[in-house]
Design a protein around this motif. Structure first.
Motif, short mmCIF file in Angstrom:
data_model
loop_
_atom_site.label_atom_id
_atom_site.label_comp_id
_atom_site.label_asym_id
_atom_site.label_seq_id
_atom_site.Cartn_x
_atom_site.Cartn_y
_atom_site.Cartn_z
N THR A 213 0.84 -1.17 -0.04
CA THR A 213 -0.05 0.09 0.00
C THR A 213 0.71 1.03 -0.12
N PHE A 214 0.40 2.33 -0.25
CA PHE A 214 1.05 3.79 -0.19
C PHE A 214 1.75 3.83 0.94
N PHE A 215 1.16 3.76 2.17
CA PHE A 215 1.90 3.98 3.37
C PHE A 215 2.82 2.77 3.57
N ASN A 216 2.64 1.64 3.46
CA ASN A 216 3.52 0.53 3.54
C ASN A 216 4.90 0.99 2.74
N THR A 217 4.70 1.59 1.63
CA THR A 217 5.85 1.74 0.76
C THR A 217 6.59 2.78 1.40
N ILE A 218 5.99 4.02 1.80
CA ILE A 218 6.52 5.15 2.52
C ILE A 218 7.34 4.60 3.67
N LYS A 219 6.74 3.55 4.49
CA LYS A 219 7.29 3.04 5.55
C LYS A 219 8.61 2.36 5.25
N ILE A 220 8.68 1.45 4.29
CA ILE A 220 9.64 0.55 4.08
C ILE A 220 10.86 1.63 3.56
N LEU A 221 10.58 2.64 2.65
CA LEU A 221 11.57 3.38 2.20
C LEU A 221 12.20 4.29 3.38
N LEU A 222 11.42 4.54 4.48
CA LEU A 222 11.86 5.46 5.53
C LEU A 222 12.82 4.49 6.67
N VAL A 223 12.19 3.12 6.57
CA VAL A 223 13.08 2.16 7.12
C VAL A 223 14.56 2.19 6.52
N LEU A 224 14.35 1.84 5.24
CA LEU A 224 15.86 1.75 4.54
C LEU A 224 16.81 2.86 5.09
N VAL A 225 16.20 4.34 4.75
CA VAL A 225 16.86 5.20 4.79
C VAL A 225 17.59 5.36 6.47
N GLY A 226 16.71 5.08 7.40
CA GLY A 226 16.89 5.04 8.74
C GLY A 226 18.04 3.98 8.93
N ALA A 227 17.86 2.68 8.54
CA ALA A 227 18.89 1.64 8.75
C ALA A 227 20.06 1.97 8.28
N THR A 228 20.00 2.48 7.12
CA THR A 228 21.50 2.77 6.26
C THR A 228 22.12 3.95 7.28
N LEU A 229 21.42 4.85 7.82
CA LEU A 229 21.94 5.97 8.50
C LEU A 229 22.75 5.23 9.79
N ILE A 230 21.97 4.43 10.44
CA ILE A 230 22.30 3.69 11.58
C ILE A 230 23.76 3.08 11.36
N ARG A 231 23.66 2.12 10.26
CA ARG A 231 24.88 1.45 9.85
C ARG A 231 26.17 2.54 9.64
N GLY A 232 25.74 3.30 8.74
CA GLY A 232 26.80 4.36 8.38
C GLY A 232 27.25 5.32 9.64
#
Lengths: 266, 271
Positions: free
Chosen positions: B145-164
């Protein structure tokens, strides 16, 4: 005799040079402990309410994990990077004119590194694992003996594979790190993490035709008592055949590589 | 302000082009990575599958669910090695005095440092990342769904930042001690063990550590719990998927300030 003394001297300098980095010793210990600790919980969760799978129970599997990490901490095979680096910087030609065998030097260096790894990495890891996880005892005294003997052959397989990969850089420098592919294979299908005997029948049969399972899975299986005396002897024989085969490939390749250097050198 | 941003974008674009050109000088160097990295991760997730089949679901997590979690984790890993790999080499740069050339230019040092090398090898991790994530999300019937897609993208950005950010903080230790490579390998091992399997297989103490002290649980475990309706063992006042980018941004701010502080200690190469 003097040649052997030369190799011993090379090994000794390697031991001394690795003693310099004390901070690295400490952090490697922690890294390895994290590995063992996490994996033992992985097996604990998998074994919850399960007695044994393929004749191996939880306790044996945790011993397997601890000893596997000890082995990979102890096994040093810098030969491939050394060859690669010597070729890139052109020092390989100088190595070839030394009065001792160049690959003998590299092996002596690696054995020196192993001696220091055993002291600085494997022994502390054994103690810490024994204190916080479980005492990884061998299944029997005979098993321990066969395990030690099998480990020597394991290391020879690993070293020869690395040397062969290193030698390929005489021809395919631009292909990138072939060693990375080899390490990925060793990391996944050698049983260093998950033993191949848990894999589906067909895949297992194919993997047993490759040398990788004889690096980690065989000695570890002997240690935990998964394979009986006869199977162990059979396995060790196959290991020996692999060592001979890989040595033959290594020998031919290094002969060719030598000629190639002389051609380039004019 | 706008002029400032425009300037940064154009410098960034040039830098990127140079970085790609430099690496593509010998395009075949990628071949072994293209074979090795996907092999490694595909086998890794497949072996977990074998274990769940021969034994049982890991603490209530079925194989499809673990594949979904593994996919999120691997995608964020590939993005972090694509963008932040230079942090692994701060040790070497400090010893060789490589920061000199950044310091004399009129653009922020951390920006130059990040943009200087976009690691193409990161793409070779992204291939299995995409495959495993697509597989995982289809077998768990993830609803796009639209919200789930946004959430997944936010998670990926956040997760990448946590690692980086974690890599940046540990790499910056080299400004003080001249050595940080072994710390990086240590945290790399930690990432491997805490983000590719559900955190709940470990004792509660470990889970608390990886939630509050080292927030690696937010990389894949908590978001996956929320998307899959799995019990995470903790109650948070906000959805987990929203916590991940928040934690990521906070960590990144801390990381940049530590990096800049370390830079003041930088004394170029000796002699």
């Amino acid at each position: 005799m003097t040649v052997i003394l030369a190799y011993l001297y090379i090994a000794k300098t390697k031991i001394l040079s690795s003693l310099v980095y004390r901070f690295d010793v400490f952090s490697t210990l922690i890294t390895n402990f994290i590995m063992v600790f996490a994996l033992s919980f992985f097996w604990k969760v998998a074994y919850q309410g399960v007695g044994s799978v393929d004749g191996v129970d939880e306790k044996q599997m945790i011993t397997y994990t601890i000893i596997s990490t000890l082995l990979s901490a102890a096994f040093v095979f810098d030969v491939e990077n050394t060859i690669n680096q010597r070729i890139r910087e052109g020092d390989i030609a100088l190595d070839f004119i030394k009065p001792v065998n160049v690959f003998g030097i590299y092996l002596a260096q690696d054995i020196g590194s192993i001696a220091s790894s055993v002291m600085l990495k494997a022994v502390p890891l054994f103690i810490v694992s024994a204190l916080f996880i479980a005492l990884p005892l061998p299944a029997s005294a005979m098993g321990l003996l066969l395990f030690l003997f099998s480990c020597i052959l394991s290391y020879m397989i690993l070293w020869l594979l690395s040397a062969i990969v290193g030698l390929t850089s005489f021809w395919i420098v631009e292909l990138g790190p072939l060693g990375h592919v080899k390490n990925a294979l060793v990391g996944t299908i050698s049983g260093s993490f998950i033993p191949v005997w848990f894999f589906p029948e067909g895949i297992r049969k194919v993997l047993e035709l490759l040398p990788f399972v004889y690096i980690y899975q065989l000695p570890l299986g002997i240690y935990i008592g998964k394979s009986n005396f006869l199977d162990s002897i059979k396995g060790i024989t196959i290991q020996f055949v692999w060592v001979c085969l890989l040595f033959a490939i290594f020998y031919v390749l290094q002969k060719k590589a030598r000629n190639r250097v002389f051609v380039q050198g004019g | 302000m706008l002029k400032h941003v425009k300037h940064y974008i154009s410098v960034g674009a040039y830098s990127l082009r140079m970085s790609f050109a430099r690496q593509l000088e010998y395009p075949s160097f990628l071949i072994c990575w293209v074979i090795g990295n996907p092999l490694n991760y595909m086998m890794g997730v497949w072996m977990i599958g074998v274990i769940t089949q021969r034994f049982q679901a890991l603490n209530g997590w079925t194989y499809p669910q673990i594949a979904f979690l593994y996919g999120i984790s691997l995608l964020s890993h590939s993005l972090s090695v694509l963008l932040f790999i230079q942090t692994w080499g701060i040790e070497r740069m400090v010893i060789r005095g490589s920061f000199d050339r950044f310091l004399v230019r009129p653009v922020g040092v951390f920006f130059q440092f990040c943009i200087d090398y976009i690691n193409l090898i990161g793409f070779t991790d992204m291939i299995p990342g995409v495959i495993i994530f697509v597989y995982g999300s289809s077998v768990v019937n993830f609803e796009w769904t639209f919200f789930n897609t946004i959430k997944i993208l936010l998670v990926l950005v956040g997760a990448t930042l946590i690692r980086g950010a974690t890599y940046t903080i540990l790499g910056s230790v080299a400004f003080w001690t001249k050595s940080s490579r072994s710390l990086i390998s240590m945290v790399h091992a930690l990432f491997e063990r805490t983000t590719y399997y559900p955190l709940s297989i470990y004792p509660t103490v470990i889970q608390v550590i990886f939630t509050f002290l080292l927030p690696f649980g937010f990389i894949s475990f908590y978001p996956a719990c929320e998307f899959l309706g799995q019990d995470s063992g903790f109650d948070f006042p906000l959805e987990f998927a929203l916590w991940t980018p928040v934690v990521g941004v906070i960590l990144e701010i801390i990381a940049v300030s530590i990096f800049n502080r370390g830079l003041k200690k930088y004394e170029s190469a000796g002699s």
